[in-house]
Design a protein around this motif. Sequence first.
Motif, PDB file in Angstrom:
ATOM      1  N   ASN A  35       0.778  -1.165   0.022  1.00 31.04           N
ATOM      2  CA  ASN A  35       0.021  -0.151   0.030  1.00 31.04           C
ATOM      3  C   ASN A  35       0.803   1.215  -0.137  1.00 31.04           C
ATOM      4  O   ASN A  35       0.845   2.108  -0.942  1.00 31.04           O
ATOM      5  N   ALA A  36       1.789   1.263   0.878  1.00 32.06           N
ATOM      6  CA  ALA A  36       2.460   2.398   1.129  1.00 32.06           C
ATOM      7  C   ALA A  36       3.416   2.776  -0.344  1.00 32.06           C
ATOM      8  O   ALA A  36       3.633   3.842  -0.863  1.00 32.06           O
ATOM      9  N   LEU A  37       4.219   1.583  -0.833  1.00 31.67           N
ATOM     10  CA  LEU A  37       4.921   1.847  -2.077  1.00 31.67           C
ATOM     11  C   LEU A  37       4.250   2.121  -3.282  1.00 31.67           C
ATOM     12  O   LEU A  37       4.597   2.838  -4.057  1.00 31.67           O
ATOM     13  N   TYR A  38       3.156   1.111  -3.555  1.00 31.51           N
ATOM     14  CA  TYR A  38       2.521   0.943  -4.939  1.00 31.51           C
ATOM     15  C   TYR A  38       1.329   1.802  -4.764  1.00 31.51           C
ATOM     16  O   TYR A  38       0.851   2.208  -6.120  1.00 31.51           O
ATOM     17  N   VAL A  39       0.756   1.877  -3.805  1.00 33.98           N
ATOM     18  CA  VAL A  39      -0.670   2.927  -4.114  1.00 33.98           C
ATOM     19  C   VAL A  39      -0.470   4.223  -3.577  1.00 33.98           C
ATOM     20  O   VAL A  39      -0.624   5.207  -4.360  1.00 33.98           O
ATOM     21  N   GLN A  40       0.195   4.632  -2.412  1.00 36.90           N
ATOM     22  CA  GLN A  40       0.410   5.896  -2.066  1.00 36.90           C
ATOM     23  C   GLN A  40       1.797   6.563  -2.720  1.00 36.90           C
ATOM     24  O   GLN A  40       1.983   7.495  -2.665  1.00 36.90           O
ATOM     25  N   LYS A  41       2.628   5.468  -3.176  1.00 41.13           N
ATOM     26  CA  LYS A  41       3.913   5.947  -3.803  1.00 41.13           C
ATOM     27  C   LYS A  41       4.687   6.737  -2.994  1.00 41.13           C
ATOM     28  O   LYS A  41       5.405   7.568  -3.365  1.00 41.13           O
ATOM     29  N   ASN A  42       4.713   6.275  -1.643  1.00 43.16           N
ATOM     30  CA  ASN A  42       5.434   6.803  -0.592  1.00 43.16           C
ATOM     31  C   ASN A  42       6.849   6.120  -0.492  1.00 43.16           C
ATOM     32  O   ASN A  42       6.956   5.214   0.548  1.00 43.16           O
ATOM     33  N   VAL A  43       7.853   6.395  -1.443  1.00 41.90           N
ATOM     34  CA  VAL A  43       8.898   5.353  -1.501  1.00 41.90           C
ATOM     35  C   VAL A  43       9.780   5.507  -0.001  1.00 41.90           C
ATOM     36  O   VAL A  43      10.109   4.589   0.507  1.00 41.90           O
ATOM     37  N   THR A  44       9.992   6.912   0.457  1.00 43.55           N
ATOM     38  CA  THR A  44      10.867   6.999   1.506  1.00 43.55           C
ATOM     39  C   THR A  44      10.047   6.252   2.801  1.00 43.55           C
ATOM     40  O   THR A  44      10.884   5.571   3.645  1.00 43.55           O
ATOM     41  N   GLY A  45       8.741   6.279   2.956  1.00 47.22           N
ATOM     42  CA  GLY A  45       7.751   6.097   4.016  1.00 47.22           C
ATOM     43  C   GLY A  45       8.048   4.379   4.107  1.00 47.22           C
ATOM     44  O   GLY A  45       8.335   3.668   5.179  1.00 47.22           O
ATOM     45  N   ALA A  46       7.927   3.957   2.798  1.00 50.56           N
ATOM     46  CA  ALA A  46       7.763   2.147   2.682  1.00 50.56           C
ATOM     47  C   ALA A  46       9.192   1.792   3.087  1.00 50.56           C
ATOM     48  O   ALA A  46       9.302   0.761   3.608  1.00 50.56           O
ATOM     49  N   TYR A  47      10.261   2.474   2.420  1.00 54.47           N
ATOM     50  CA  TYR A  47      11.622   1.837   2.904  1.00 54.47           C
ATOM     51  C   TYR A  47      11.888   1.919   4.149  1.00 54.47           C
ATOM     52  O   TYR A  47      12.578   0.990   5.013  1.00 54.47           O
ATOM     53  N   ASP A  48      11.691   3.334   4.753  1.00 55.54           N
ATOM     54  CA  ASP A  48      12.258   3.439   6.071  1.00 55.54           C
ATOM     55  C   ASP A  48      11.344   2.497   7.142  1.00 55.54           C
ATOM     56  O   ASP A  48      12.056   2.333   8.023  1.00 55.54           O
ATOM     57  N   THR A  49      10.170   2.194   7.028  1.00 60.41           N
ATOM     58  CA  THR A  49       9.373   1.394   7.739  1.00 60.41           C
ATOM     59  C   THR A  49       9.463  -0.054   7.521  1.00 60.41           C
ATOM     60  O   THR A  49       9.866  -0.691   8.453  1.00 60.41           O
ATOM     61  N   TYR A  50       9.862  -0.477   6.361  1.00 58.43           N
ATOM     62  CA  TYR A  50       9.709  -1.923   6.034  1.00 58.43           C
ATOM     63  C   TYR A  50      10.886  -2.694   5.527  1.00 58.43           C
ATOM     64  O   TYR A  50      10.973  -4.002   5.338  1.00 58.43           O
ATOM     65  N   VAL A  51      11.793  -1.909   5.089  1.00 60.91           N
ATOM     66  CA  VAL A  51      13.044  -2.469   4.281  1.00 60.91           C
ATOM     67  C   VAL A  51      14.358  -2.437   5.096  1.00 60.91           C
ATOM     68  O   VAL A  51      14.655  -1.357   5.563  1.00 60.91           O
ATOM     69  N   ASP A  52      15.117  -3.733   5.197  1.00 54.85           N
ATOM     70  CA  ASP A  52      16.127  -3.532   5.961  1.00 54.85           C
ATOM     71  C   ASP A  52      17.386  -2.778   5.225  1.00 54.85           C
ATOM     72  O   ASP A  52      17.276  -2.607   3.942  1.00 54.85           O
ATOM     73  N   VAL A  53      18.197  -2.234   6.302  1.00 58.79           N
ATOM     74  CA  VAL A  53      19.335  -1.182   5.597  1.00 58.79           C
ATOM     75  C   VAL A  53      20.270  -1.571   4.650  1.00 58.79           C
ATOM     76  O   VAL A  53      20.557  -1.239   3.809  1.00 58.79           O
ATOM     77  N   ASN A  54      20.360  -3.022   4.912  1.00 53.96           N
ATOM     78  CA  ASN A  54      21.297  -3.985   3.996  1.00 53.96           C
ATOM     79  C   ASN A  54      20.421  -4.680   2.969  1.00 53.96           C
ATOM     80  O   ASN A  54      20.797  -5.793   2.843  1.00 53.96           O
ATOM     81  N   LEU A  55      19.328  -4.223   2.429  1.00 48.72           N
ATOM     82  CA  LEU A  55      18.754  -4.698   1.277  1.00 48.72           C
ATOM     83  C   LEU A  55      19.579  -5.559   0.352  1.00 48.72           C
ATOM     84  O   LEU A  55      20.419  -4.976  -0.451  1.00 48.72           O
ATOM     85  N   ILE A  56      18.941  -6.702  -0.079  1.00 41.58           N
ATOM     86  CA  ILE A  56      19.790  -7.584  -1.075  1.00 41.58           C
ATOM     87  C   ILE A  56      18.949  -7.399  -2.226  1.00 41.58           C
ATOM     88  O   ILE A  56      17.884  -7.862  -2.337  1.00 41.58           O
ATOM     89  N   GLU A  57      19.630  -6.587  -3.308  1.00 41.82           N
ATOM     90  CA  GLU A  57      18.793  -6.394  -4.429  1.00 41.82           C
ATOM     91  C   GLU A  57      19.405  -7.239  -5.627  1.00 41.82           C
ATOM     92  O   GLU A  57      20.648  -7.335  -6.135  1.00 41.82           O
ATOM     93  N   HIS A  58      18.401  -7.993  -6.258  1.00 46.64           N
ATOM     94  CA  HIS A  58      18.886  -8.801  -7.507  1.00 46.64           C
ATOM     95  C   HIS A  58      18.652  -8.261  -9.026  1.00 46.64           C
ATOM     96  O   HIS A  58      19.124  -8.778  -9.665  1.00 46.64           O
ATOM     97  N   SER A  59      18.263  -7.065  -8.990  1.00 50.87           N
ATOM     98  CA  SER A  59      17.787  -6.480 -10.305  1.00 50.87           C
ATOM     99  C   SER A  59      19.159  -5.978 -10.909  1.00 50.87           C
ATOM    100  O   SER A  59      20.012  -5.661  -9.977  1.00 50.87           O
ATOM    101  N   PRO A  60      19.296  -6.500 -12.184  1.00 52.91           N
ATOM    102  CA  PRO A  60      20.677  -6.122 -12.619  1.00 52.91           C
ATOM    103  C   PRO A  60      21.087  -4.644 -12.583  1.00 52.91           C
ATOM    104  O   PRO A  60      22.221  -4.181 -13.094  1.00 52.91           O
ATOM    105  N   PHE A  61      20.072  -3.833 -12.569  1.00 54.22           N
ATOM    106  CA  PHE A  61      20.171  -2.400 -12.655  1.00 54.22           C
ATOM    107  C   PHE A  61      19.985  -1.706 -10.947  1.00 54.22           C
ATOM    108  O   PHE A  61      20.084  -0.475 -11.080  1.00 54.22           O
TER     109      PHE A  61
END
Length: 169
Positions: free
Chosen positions: A63-89
């Motif tokens: 809801n926060a990221l895709y509906v409200q488009k609140n990237v900062t709020g979604a990431y700061d609240t739910y995502v680990d500081v050491n996020l492992i990202e598999h996207s090539p970009f």
Amino acid sequence: MRVPILLATLSCLFFIDASPTASNLNIKRGSPSIRRQISRYPFCPSQAANQALQQTIFANFVNALYVQKNVTGAYDTYVDVNLIEHSPFGPQGREANAAVLLNIIPYAQFTVLRSNFDANFGFIHLEIAGSPEPTALADIYRMNGTCIEEHWDVTQVKPSNATNPIAMF
């Protein structure tokens, strides 16, 4: 030159139906025990969580990221500081990944077609408006307890000569 679309990783209590849309989500209140658990901020670093709590946290993240488009709020609240990202970009880590998404998500036109969570993994299926054809995006997230720690994504532009009228969506 085509720029790759990076709609990657990453408010109270929400449950989202298995097939929500960005404009018409069916949001319901959760149980009192989940409401008590969900009030344990922050979610990262990870704390122990059962499946019901993880589903609620993931639905709130969607809801926060895709509906409200609140990237900062979604990431700061739910995502680990050491996020492992598999996207090539995509860059590694929460801050670098959020910085990229801040230039994409608020301006992107997309529809959430499906969202689900089970056994520590959540996924979102999106249709991204495009010219001349839309793009399908599947985002996959892995949670550890209360915190999103890992992300994968898969994108595909709908071929202009597709013969299947419901291809990809």
